[in-house]
Design a protein around this motif. Structure first.
Motif, mmCIF file in Angstrom:
data_model
loop_
_atom_site.group_PDB
_atom_site.id
_atom_site.type_symbol
_atom_site.label_atom_id
_atom_site.label_comp_id
_atom_site.label_asym_id
_atom_site.label_seq_id
_atom_site.Cartn_x
_atom_site.Cartn_y
_atom_site.Cartn_z
ATOM 1 N N ALA A 132 0.833 -1.206 0.000
ATOM 2 C CA ALA A 132 0.000 0.000 0.000
ATOM 3 C C ALA A 132 0.865 1.252 0.000
ATOM 4 C CB ALA A 132 -0.923 -0.002 1.217
ATOM 5 N N CYS A 133 1.987 1.187 0.701
ATOM 6 C CA CYS A 133 2.933 2.307 0.710
ATOM 7 C C CYS A 133 3.520 2.511 -0.679
ATOM 8 C CB CYS A 133 4.031 2.047 1.733
ATOM 9 S SG CYS A 133 5.363 3.283 1.733
ATOM 10 N N LYS A 134 3.942 1.432 -1.291
ATOM 11 C CA LYS A 134 4.556 1.514 -2.612
ATOM 12 C C LYS A 134 3.597 2.072 -3.649
ATOM 13 C CE LYS A 134 7.359 -1.329 -5.727
ATOM 14 N NZ LYS A 134 7.948 -2.671 -5.951
ATOM 15 N N ASP A 135 2.323 1.671 -3.540
ATOM 16 C CA ASP A 135 1.321 2.070 -4.529
ATOM 17 C C ASP A 135 0.524 3.307 -4.113
ATOM 18 O OD1 ASP A 135 2.106 -0.183 -5.914
ATOM 19 O OD2 ASP A 135 0.466 -1.432 -5.150
ATOM 20 N N GLU A 136 0.776 3.798 -2.885
ATOM 21 C CA GLU A 136 0.002 4.915 -2.322
ATOM 22 C C GLU A 136 -1.488 4.609 -2.376
ATOM 23 O OE1 GLU A 136 1.110 8.842 -3.642
ATOM 24 O OE2 GLU A 136 3.222 8.298 -3.791
ATOM 25 N N ASN A 137 -1.837 3.442 -1.851
ATOM 26 C CA ASN A 137 -3.199 2.934 -1.927
ATOM 27 C C ASN A 137 -3.853 3.025 -0.544
ATOM 28 O OD1 ASN A 137 -5.539 1.303 -2.071
ATOM 29 N ND2 ASN A 137 -4.645 0.082 -3.726
ATOM 30 N N CYS A 170 2.019 -2.719 12.309
ATOM 31 C CA CYS A 170 1.474 -2.770 10.946
ATOM 32 C C CYS A 170 0.398 -1.697 10.771
ATOM 33 C CB CYS A 170 0.871 -4.144 10.663
ATOM 34 S SG CYS A 170 2.078 -5.472 10.430
ATOM 35 N N THR A 171 -0.438 -1.546 11.788
ATOM 36 C CA THR A 171 -1.478 -0.532 11.746
ATOM 37 C C THR A 171 -0.878 0.867 11.678
ATOM 38 O OG1 THR A 171 -2.954 -1.984 13.012
ATOM 39 C CG2 THR A 171 -3.538 0.335 12.917
ATOM 40 N N ASN A 172 0.229 1.069 12.384
ATOM 41 C CA ASN A 172 0.925 2.360 12.299
ATOM 42 C C ASN A 172 1.361 2.658 10.868
ATOM 43 O OD1 ASN A 172 0.638 2.571 15.057
ATOM 44 N ND2 ASN A 172 2.763 2.083 15.537
ATOM 45 N N VAL A 176 0.560 5.640 5.487
ATOM 46 C CA VAL A 176 0.130 5.617 4.084
ATOM 47 C C VAL A 176 -1.043 6.578 3.884
ATOM 48 C CG1 VAL A 176 -0.837 4.210 2.224
ATOM 49 C CG2 VAL A 176 0.943 3.251 3.706
ATOM 50 N N LEU A 177 -1.988 6.551 4.800
ATOM 51 C CA LEU A 177 -3.130 7.468 4.713
ATOM 52 C C LEU A 177 -2.678 8.919 4.814
ATOM 53 C CD1 LEU A 177 -5.828 5.616 6.873
ATOM 54 C CD2 LEU A 177 -5.759 5.856 4.403
ATOM 55 N N TYR A 178 -1.670 9.166 5.631
ATOM 56 C CA TYR A 178 -1.132 10.521 5.775
ATOM 57 C C TYR A 178 -0.540 11.012 4.452
ATOM 58 C CZ TYR A 178 2.056 14.242 7.312
ATOM 59 O OH TYR A 178 2.741 15.422 7.441
ATOM 60 N N VAL A 179 0.180 10.142 3.766
ATOM 61 C CA VAL A 179 0.761 10.510 2.473
ATOM 62 C C VAL A 179 -0.345 10.847 1.464
ATOM 63 C CG1 VAL A 179 2.033 9.652 0.462
ATOM 64 C CG2 VAL A 179 2.899 9.202 2.754
ATOM 65 N N VAL A 180 -1.359 10.001 1.414
ATOM 66 C CA VAL A 180 -2.399 10.141 0.390
ATOM 67 C C VAL A 180 -3.349 11.302 0.681
ATOM 68 C CG1 VAL A 180 -4.330 8.992 -0.751
ATOM 69 C CG2 VAL A 180 -2.266 7.689 -0.192
ATOM 70 N N THR A 181 -3.757 11.425 1.956
ATOM 71 C CA THR A 181 -4.799 12.405 2.288
ATOM 72 C C THR A 181 -4.280 13.685 2.930
ATOM 73 O OG1 THR A 181 -5.203 11.537 4.530
ATOM 74 C CG2 THR A 181 -6.361 10.465 2.695
ATOM 75 N N GLY A 182 -3.076 13.619 3.498
ATOM 76 C CA GLY A 182 -2.550 14.794 4.211
ATOM 77 C C GLY A 182 -3.116 14.937 5.608
ATOM 78 N N LYS A 183 -3.890 13.925 6.050
ATOM 79 C CA LYS A 183 -4.513 13.981 7.376
ATOM 80 C C LYS A 183 -4.036 12.817 8.233
ATOM 81 C CE LYS A 183 -8.757 16.099 5.587
ATOM 82 N NZ LYS A 183 -10.235 15.953 5.422
ATOM 83 N N ARG A 184 -3.902 13.086 9.528
ATOM 84 C CA ARG A 184 -3.531 12.051 10.477
ATOM 85 C C ARG A 184 -4.788 11.296 10.891
ATOM 86 N NH1 ARG A 184 1.370 10.081 10.462
ATOM 87 N NH2 ARG A 184 2.953 11.702 10.300
ATOM 88 N N THR A 185 -4.719 9.952 10.838
ATOM 89 C CA THR A 185 -5.850 9.097 11.168
ATOM 90 C C THR A 185 -5.416 8.067 12.193
ATOM 91 O OG1 THR A 185 -6.633 9.319 8.886
ATOM 92 C CG2 THR A 185 -7.639 7.581 10.228
ATOM 93 N N ASP A 186 -6.212 7.901 13.259
ATOM 94 C CA ASP A 186 -5.911 6.905 14.278
ATOM 95 C C ASP A 186 -6.655 5.623 13.942
ATOM 96 O OD1 ASP A 186 -5.304 5.438 16.479
ATOM 97 O OD2 ASP A 186 -6.260 6.745 17.951
ATOM 98 N N LEU A 187 -5.932 4.583 13.551
ATOM 99 C CA LEU A 187 -6.549 3.317 13.171
ATOM 100 C C LEU A 187 -6.413 2.263 14.256
ATOM 101 C CD1 LEU A 187 -5.323 3.081 9.461
ATOM 102 C CD2 LEU A 187 -7.569 3.803 10.279
ATOM 103 N N ASN A 188 -5.681 2.556 15.328
ATOM 104 C CA ASN A 188 -5.509 1.574 16.395
ATOM 105 C C ASN A 188 -6.745 1.562 17.286
ATOM 106 O OD1 ASN A 188 -2.919 0.107 16.415
ATOM 107 N ND2 ASN A 188 -2.049 2.154 16.264
#
Length: 218
Positions: free
Chosen positions: A138-143, A199-201, A206-218
């Motif tokens: 997902a990091c590699k593909d910015e997915n 892994c969740t971190n 990846v979400l930060y790169v794509v959206t520019g927003k910090r998201t808490d997934l834990n």
């Protein structure tokens, strides 16, 4: 134009090195779990010595990230990428450390007969390996969608850990002679559960790169 091309190439190289680091760590987790399941002490030692290569590559990525920020003064998405790569590399390195801790448990148990067949621990290991590969892909593909799908699997990892905890606690209550090894196996489960958290971190970065927003997934 040439400068921008060189910068883009440097970012691409970093992306590839993150993927390679993830593959190395994934292999470490696999070997550490195999060593515990098969009581293969030689393989456990191989995991421990292999951690040096993980650390070296992480340090190389960290140095490149720092150099790019210092010399290129990136902004917007370019800066987010570099910051995310830096943090992902740290999470992967910590996952590698936990794989080493898992291998050390094999050495502590040694050739002592296992108190129970290992079923849920290998399931946890397989799941976190699947998560880690999904994360670096997902990091590699910015997915972003792939990253979120990976993070959702952490709930399954937590559920398996809770099952292991309950089962081993019951074994310790029923037979105090099993306490020592059961405690080691509890630690093994905890190490794998922590890998799932890291892994969740990675998904969050990846979400930060794509959206520019910090998201808490834990």
């Amino acid at each position: 134009m040439a400068t921008r091309h060189l910068f883009d190439q440097a970012l691409e190289d970093l992306n590839e090195e993150i993927f390679r680091l993830g593959e190395m760590v994934n292999s470490q987790i696999k070997d550490a779990m195999t060593a515990l399941d098969k009581q293969d002490l030689e393989l456990a030692n191989h995991v421990i010595t292999g951690d040096l290569k993980v650390n070296e590559l992480q340090a190389k990525i960290e140095e490149k990230c720092t150099l790019l920020i210092a010399t290129q003064q990136p902004f917007a998405k370019d800066l987010r990428k570099i910051v995310a790569y830096f943090k992902i590399s740290i999470n992967l390195e910590r996952m590698g450390d936990l794989a080493v801790d898992l291998a050390k448990i094999s050495l502590r148990i040694g050739g002592e007969k296992l108190i129970k067949p290992l079923i849920d621990l290998p399931r946890m290991a397989e799941l976190v390996r699947e998560m880690s590969l999904q994360g670096i892909t997902a990091c590699k593909d910015e997915n972003a969608e792939e990253a979120q799908a990976m993070a959702a699997k952490d709930d399954i990892v937590d559920h398996l850990y809770n099952q292991i905890f309950s089962e081993l606690m019951l074994l310790m209550i029923e037979d105090p002679k099993k306490i020592n090894q059961a405690a080691y196996l509890l630690f093994a489960g905890r190490h794998l559960e922590r890998i799932g958290d890291y892994c969740t971190n990675i998904s969050e970065e990846v979400l930060y790169v794509v959206t520019g927003k910090r998201t808490d997934l834990n």
